[in-house]
Structures are given as structure tokens and as C-alpha cells.
Write a protein that holds these residues in place. Structure first.
Motif, PDB file in Angstrom:
ATOM      1  N   UNK A   1       8.995 -26.386   1.105  1.00  0.00           N
ATOM      2  CA  UNK A   1       7.637 -25.987   1.481  1.00  0.00           C
ATOM      3  C   UNK A   1       6.633 -26.418   0.407  1.00  0.00           C
ATOM      4  N   UNK A   2       7.018 -26.279  -0.847  1.00  0.00           N
ATOM      5  CA  UNK A   2       6.142 -26.687  -1.943  1.00  0.00           C
ATOM      6  C   UNK A   2       5.963 -28.205  -1.912  1.00  0.00           C
ATOM      7  N   UNK A   3       7.031 -28.941  -1.641  1.00  0.00           N
ATOM      8  CA  UNK A   3       6.939 -30.402  -1.539  1.00  0.00           C
ATOM      9  C   UNK A   3       6.002 -30.778  -0.393  1.00  0.00           C
ATOM     10  N   UNK A   4       6.128 -30.105   0.738  1.00  0.00           N
ATOM     11  CA  UNK A   4       5.242 -30.396   1.874  1.00  0.00           C
ATOM     12  C   UNK A   4       3.785 -30.141   1.516  1.00  0.00           C
ATOM     13  N   UNK A   5       3.528 -29.069   0.800  1.00  0.00           N
ATOM     14  CA  UNK A   5       2.155 -28.768   0.387  1.00  0.00           C
ATOM     15  C   UNK A   5       1.657 -29.814  -0.606  1.00  0.00           C
ATOM     16  N   UNK A   6       2.524 -30.259  -1.519  1.00  0.00           N
ATOM     17  CA  UNK A   6       2.141 -31.312  -2.470  1.00  0.00           C
ATOM     18  C   UNK A   6       1.806 -32.595  -1.718  1.00  0.00           C
ATOM     19  N   UNK A   7       2.589 -32.923  -0.708  1.00  0.00           N
ATOM     20  CA  UNK A   7       2.320 -34.105   0.118  1.00  0.00           C
ATOM     21  C   UNK A   7       0.964 -33.956   0.796  1.00  0.00           C
ATOM     22  N   UNK A   8       0.676 -32.770   1.304  1.00  0.00           N
ATOM     23  CA  UNK A   8      -0.617 -32.533   1.941  1.00  0.00           C
ATOM     24  C   UNK A   8      -1.772 -32.730   0.976  1.00  0.00           C
ATOM     25  N   UNK A   9      -1.616 -32.230  -0.233  1.00  0.00           N
ATOM     26  CA  UNK A   9      -2.663 -32.382  -1.247  1.00  0.00           C
ATOM     27  C   UNK A   9      -2.851 -33.857  -1.609  1.00  0.00           C
ATOM     28  N   UNK A  10      -1.750 -34.586  -1.781  1.00  0.00           N
ATOM     29  CA  UNK A  10      -1.854 -36.008  -2.117  1.00  0.00           C
ATOM     30  C   UNK A  10      -2.455 -36.808  -0.968  1.00  0.00           C
ATOM     31  N   UNK A  11      -2.090 -36.463   0.257  1.00  0.00           N
ATOM     32  CA  UNK A  11      -2.661 -37.135   1.420  1.00  0.00           C
ATOM     33  C   UNK A  11      -4.162 -36.871   1.490  1.00  0.00           C
ATOM     34  N   UNK A  12      -4.559 -35.619   1.284  1.00  0.00           N
ATOM     35  CA  UNK A  12      -5.978 -35.274   1.308  1.00  0.00           C
ATOM     36  C   UNK A  12      -6.727 -35.960   0.173  1.00  0.00           C
ATOM     37  N   UNK A  13      -6.079 -36.098  -0.980  1.00  0.00           N
ATOM     38  CA  UNK A  13      -6.754 -36.735  -2.110  1.00  0.00           C
ATOM     39  C   UNK A  13      -7.094 -38.186  -1.794  1.00  0.00           C
ATOM     40  N   UNK A  14      -6.271 -38.851  -0.991  1.00  0.00           N
ATOM     41  CA  UNK A  14      -6.578 -40.225  -0.585  1.00  0.00           C
ATOM     42  C   UNK A  14      -7.873 -40.242   0.225  1.00  0.00           C
ATOM     43  N   UNK A  15      -8.075 -39.242   1.070  1.00  0.00           N
ATOM     44  CA  UNK A  15      -9.313 -39.149   1.846  1.00  0.00           C
ATOM     45  C   UNK A  15     -10.499 -38.862   0.932  1.00  0.00           C
ATOM     46  N   UNK A  16     -10.305 -38.005  -0.080  1.00  0.00           N
ATOM     47  CA  UNK A  16     -11.387 -37.720  -1.036  1.00  0.00           C
ATOM     48  C   UNK A  16     -11.824 -39.012  -1.726  1.00  0.00           C
ATOM     49  N   UNK A  17     -10.856 -39.827  -2.112  1.00  0.00           N
ATOM     50  CA  UNK A  17     -11.163 -41.074  -2.818  1.00  0.00           C
ATOM     51  C   UNK A  17     -11.887 -42.035  -1.883  1.00  0.00           C
TER      52      UNK A  17
ATOM     53  N   UNK B   1       8.081 -30.575  -7.362  1.00  0.00           N
ATOM     54  CA  UNK B   1       7.572 -31.091  -6.087  1.00  0.00           C
ATOM     55  C   UNK B   1       6.740 -32.353  -6.300  1.00  0.00           C
ATOM     56  N   UNK B   2       5.781 -32.286  -7.227  1.00  0.00           N
ATOM     57  CA  UNK B   2       4.933 -33.452  -7.460  1.00  0.00           C
ATOM     58  C   UNK B   2       5.722 -34.607  -8.073  1.00  0.00           C
ATOM     59  N   UNK B   3       6.716 -34.303  -8.904  1.00  0.00           N
ATOM     60  CA  UNK B   3       7.554 -35.344  -9.489  1.00  0.00           C
ATOM     61  C   UNK B   3       8.371 -36.046  -8.413  1.00  0.00           C
ATOM     62  N   UNK B   4       8.922 -35.275  -7.486  1.00  0.00           N
ATOM     63  CA  UNK B   4       9.698 -35.856  -6.389  1.00  0.00           C
ATOM     64  C   UNK B   4       8.836 -36.824  -5.579  1.00  0.00           C
ATOM     65  N   UNK B   5       7.642 -36.374  -5.194  1.00  0.00           N
ATOM     66  CA  UNK B   5       6.767 -37.216  -4.382  1.00  0.00           C
ATOM     67  C   UNK B   5       6.355 -38.461  -5.165  1.00  0.00           C
ATOM     68  N   UNK B   6       5.984 -38.299  -6.433  1.00  0.00           N
ATOM     69  CA  UNK B   6       5.617 -39.447  -7.256  1.00  0.00           C
ATOM     70  C   UNK B   6       6.774 -40.435  -7.339  1.00  0.00           C
TER      71      UNK B   6
END
Length: 133
Positions: free
Chosen positions: A5-21, A93-98
Motif C-alpha cells: 500500500x505504501x509503494x502504491x501511494x509512493x507511485x501515486x505521488x511520483x506519477x502526480x509529480x510528473x504532472x506538477x512538472x 517504498x521510494x527506493x523500490x520504485x526508484x
């Protein structure tokens, strides 16, 4: 909160950050609309308030109390004891996604974008784990 669940939330944050950029880049272009300064605690391009990051932190970090008789050292130990597991969970979580993003990048793959990979990871993490595999 379970690690997937934490990994999924990290993915959501990273996906949203792409939109912010993308939004920030679009707004910075000549003729783009100037972005308003976000409110304190707000995410870039998002609504004011805690947003996704604040929400994740609120869900992951436990609530705890420190005795009013505790010494500063005892209080510090209590905070560390309560905070360390969720900090490690978030870092994991963030390390896994990175690592997954870096692995694809380093392999020179051009057939998948980072956002597509994030969606693929989210789907993979959302599926029930096969107990035999």
C-alpha cells in the motif's frame, strides 16, 4: 499500512509529480499562465492543504504520546522508537520504485516511458500475491 500500500501511494505521488512538472514547464513557457504561489503545505499545482504527501505521512506515522514526566532523552527515544519503522517503510517504498525506474532506464529501454512503468508497477502491486511464487 502494508508495504505494498505504501509503494502504491509512493507511485501515486511520483506519477502526480510528473504532472506538477509538466504544469510548471507549461506555465513557464512564453505565453503560459503564471502559476500562483502555493499556500504553505500545498503541493505544486495542487489544492491547498496537506495533499497526497501529507495524507501518506498521516496514514503511515503512528500517533503516540510522551509522558509529561519524561526527560528530553526519554522523549527523544520515544519519538525515534515510534517513527523509525514508518520512516524505513517510506524509504523502502521510494527506493523500490526508484530502483525499478533506474533498472529500465539503465537497460536503455525506449519502449516504455517512466509514467507507463509507474502504471505497470501499480498494477503489479495491486494484484494479490501468488502464494506459490
Amino acid at each position: 499500512m502494508e508495504q505494498n500500500e505504501v509503494v502504491l501511494r509512493a507511485i501515486g505521488i511520483l506519477t502526480q509529480s510528473a504532472e506538477w512538472i509538466r504544469t510548471a514547464d507549461r506555465d513557464a513557457e512564453p505565453g503560459g499562465v503564471a502559476a500562483e504561489e502555493p499556500a504553505a503545505g500545498a503541493e505544486p499545482g495542487g489544492d491547498s492543504g496537506a495533499g497526497q504527501i501529507g495524507s501518506l505521512l498521516a496514514e503511515v506515522f503512528p500517533s503516540f504520546t510522551v509522558s509529561s514526566e519524561a526527560t528530553p532523552l526519554e522523549a527523544a527515544h520515544s519519538v525515534t522508537e515510534a517513527a523509525l519503522p514508518p520512516i524505513m517503510q517510506l524509504i523502502g517504498a521510494f527506493t523500490f520504485v526508484f530502483t525499478e525506474l533506474a533498472r529500465v532506464h539503465d537497460a536503455g529501454r525506449t519502449d516504455i516511458s517512466s509514467e507507463e512503468l509507474l502504471r505497470e508497477l501499480a498494477l503489479r502491486m495491486s494484484r494479490p500475491q501468488d502464494p506459490q511464487g
